[in-house]
Design an enzyme around this catalytic site. Structure first.
Site, PDB file in Angstrom:
ATOM      1  N   HIS A 181       3.261   3.691  -0.657  1.00 22.94           N
ATOM      2  CA  HIS A 181       4.237   3.292  -1.677  1.00 22.94           C
ATOM      3  C   HIS A 181       5.421   2.684  -0.925  1.00 22.94           C
ATOM      4  O   HIS A 181       5.320   2.390   0.270  1.00 22.94           O
ATOM      5  CB  HIS A 181       4.621   4.522  -2.517  1.00 22.94           C
ATOM      6  N   HIS A 217       1.841   5.840 -15.700  1.00 19.34           N
ATOM      7  CA  HIS A 217       2.979   5.211 -15.040  1.00 19.34           C
ATOM      8  C   HIS A 217       3.033   3.723 -15.367  1.00 19.34           C
ATOM      9  O   HIS A 217       2.850   2.859 -14.510  1.00 19.34           O
ATOM     10  CB  HIS A 217       2.878   5.446 -13.517  1.00 19.34           C
ATOM     11  N   ASP A 235      12.945   8.698 -10.742  1.00 22.35           N
ATOM     12  CA  ASP A 235      12.135   8.818 -11.952  1.00 22.35           C
ATOM     13  C   ASP A 235      11.014   9.843 -11.806  1.00 22.35           C
ATOM     14  O   ASP A 235      10.285  10.104 -12.769  1.00 22.35           O
ATOM     15  CB  ASP A 235      11.570   7.459 -12.372  1.00 22.35           C
TER      16      ASP A 235
END
Length: 392
Positions: free
Chosen positions: A199, A342, A78
């Protein structure tokens, strides 16, 4: 570091951000995949490039022909699936000609200035494989610089494929220095540094800094002496830049001191961006993800078993942040402005026309603002914001 290039100074009102996509993972009818454009005078830099970014650019005021750099935060689809189509649009890309018909794009002049791409390990391999097996040719060169983490190989590219005919051999593998990547790009006007942010996969946050800019000048302090000595008024240009001028009678005029330029911090997906703190302090603008939020009484899909704590735990387990986490980080670095980005596809992006969507996004902004201590803006697709120079 590459050789500095010449860039015209940026006017006081021409740094801006256009959000091209503000969705997390899955797009929706009102949010596209992640991408934003940083407008720097006449130039455009793209940060992340999710699916259909090229289409979003066509809907916006951003000009494809002005794009000179692309920065990828991480290689989740994405955030990168739109990179190949974007390059094809920018670099006159196509699938070639029939057998026996010459195509000048098979012989690209690699000495031309390339479109630059920065990203973590895997960015170069993704492009080589995608271009190879789609038989895509470009009319102009590109170059890929990879930000290598300490455990990454120094030279390997995760692919055995040779460079694409349009890929410049000047691509660098940039190692960390003291845990960050300082000044991966720098010219007379702008610099870019980066740092790892936490992340679920290797991820990067970017810090863009404008060089010091001229201070505010008061002509009344200088014109009497300039006229008295019959000095050409053109010396005001030197003074405006902060320089000094010696007049015919020995008087020295000193222009106002320069002031700090603007600092923009653009984060990828993260549950903890702490490693970027030293680079990000006193940012004029922080763009931080806020994928998940607990909105009892506002979001009709809120589960009775959920709480602020459980939603935060779930967000962190997936490598993401809540609005409160974003607000706390903005306060930690002393950011002057915070924009959330986001969002989960459950949060509609048409809050400019849909009262229900506005209620949800206002609630998300308020959660962040309670931690940040100031007003917070939630991004929506095709929204543009301008970043003025700090006060004198």
């Amino acid at each position: 570091m590459q050789e500095p290039s010449k860039r015209l100074p940026i006017s006081s009102s021409s740094i801006g951000v256009t959000f091209l996509g503000t969705a997390s993972a899955m797009p929706s009818s009102t949010r596209n995949h992640s991408a934003l454009a940083l407008r720097l005078g006449s130039d455009v830099w793209i940060f992340d490039c999710g699916e259909a970014t090229q289409h979003q650019i066509q809907k916006s005021s951003v000009k494809m022909g002005k794009i000179e750099k692309v920065f990828i935060t991480h290689t989740h689809g994405d955030h990168i699936f739109g990179l190949l189509p974007l390059l094809a649009g920018c670099l006159n890309g196509a699938g070639g000609t029939a057998e026996g018909v010459d195509d000048p794009r098979t012989q690209v002049n690699l000495k031309e200035p390339p479109l630059e791409i920065y990203g973590p390990l895997g960015t170069r391999a993704y492009l080589r494989n995608g271009l190879k097996f789609t038989h895509t040719l470009f009319g102009r060169p590109f170059v890929v610089h990879e930000l290598r983490f300490p455990n990454d190989p120094e030279t390997q590219d995760y692919t055995e494929l040779p460079p694409h005919p349009a890929e410049s051999p000047a691509g660098r593998n940039i190692p960390q220095i003291d845990g960050v990547w300082p000044e991966i790009y720098k010219d007379d006007v702008l610099s870019v540094s980066a740092a790892p942010i936490l992340h679920s996969v290797p991820c990067v946050g970017y810090v863009i800094i404008e060089a010091p800019v001229p201070g505010k000048i008061d002509p009344r302090k200088y014109i009497p002496d300039i006229k008295r000595t019959k000095t050409p008024m053109s010396v005001m240009r030197t003074l405006q830049e902060g320089g000094s001028v010696e007049l015919s009678d020995g008087t020295v005029l000193q222009g106002p001191p320069r002031r700090n330029g603007r600092k923009v911090v653009i984060l990828g997906d993260t549950y903890d961006p702490s490693p970027i703190v030293p680079l990000a302090l006193e940012a004029d603008l922080l763009i931080h993800e806020a994928t998940n939020a607990h909105l009892p009484g506002v979001d009709l899909a809120t589960k009775d078993v959920d709480s602020f704590e459980t939603v935060q735990e779930r967000a962190i387990s997936r490598g993401h942040s809540t609005p409160q986490m974003a607000g706390a980080f903005a306060k930690r670095i002393g950011a002057k402005r915070l924009i959330l980005n986001h969002f989960s596809s459950r949060y509609p992006g048409d809050d400019d026309v849909n009262p229900f969507a506005k209620k949800i996004m206002d609630a998300i902004a308020n959660l962040a603002a309670a931690e940040y201590g100031d007003t917070v803006l939630c991004a929506r697709d095709l929204m543009s914001v301008e970043l003025a120079l700090p006060p004198q």
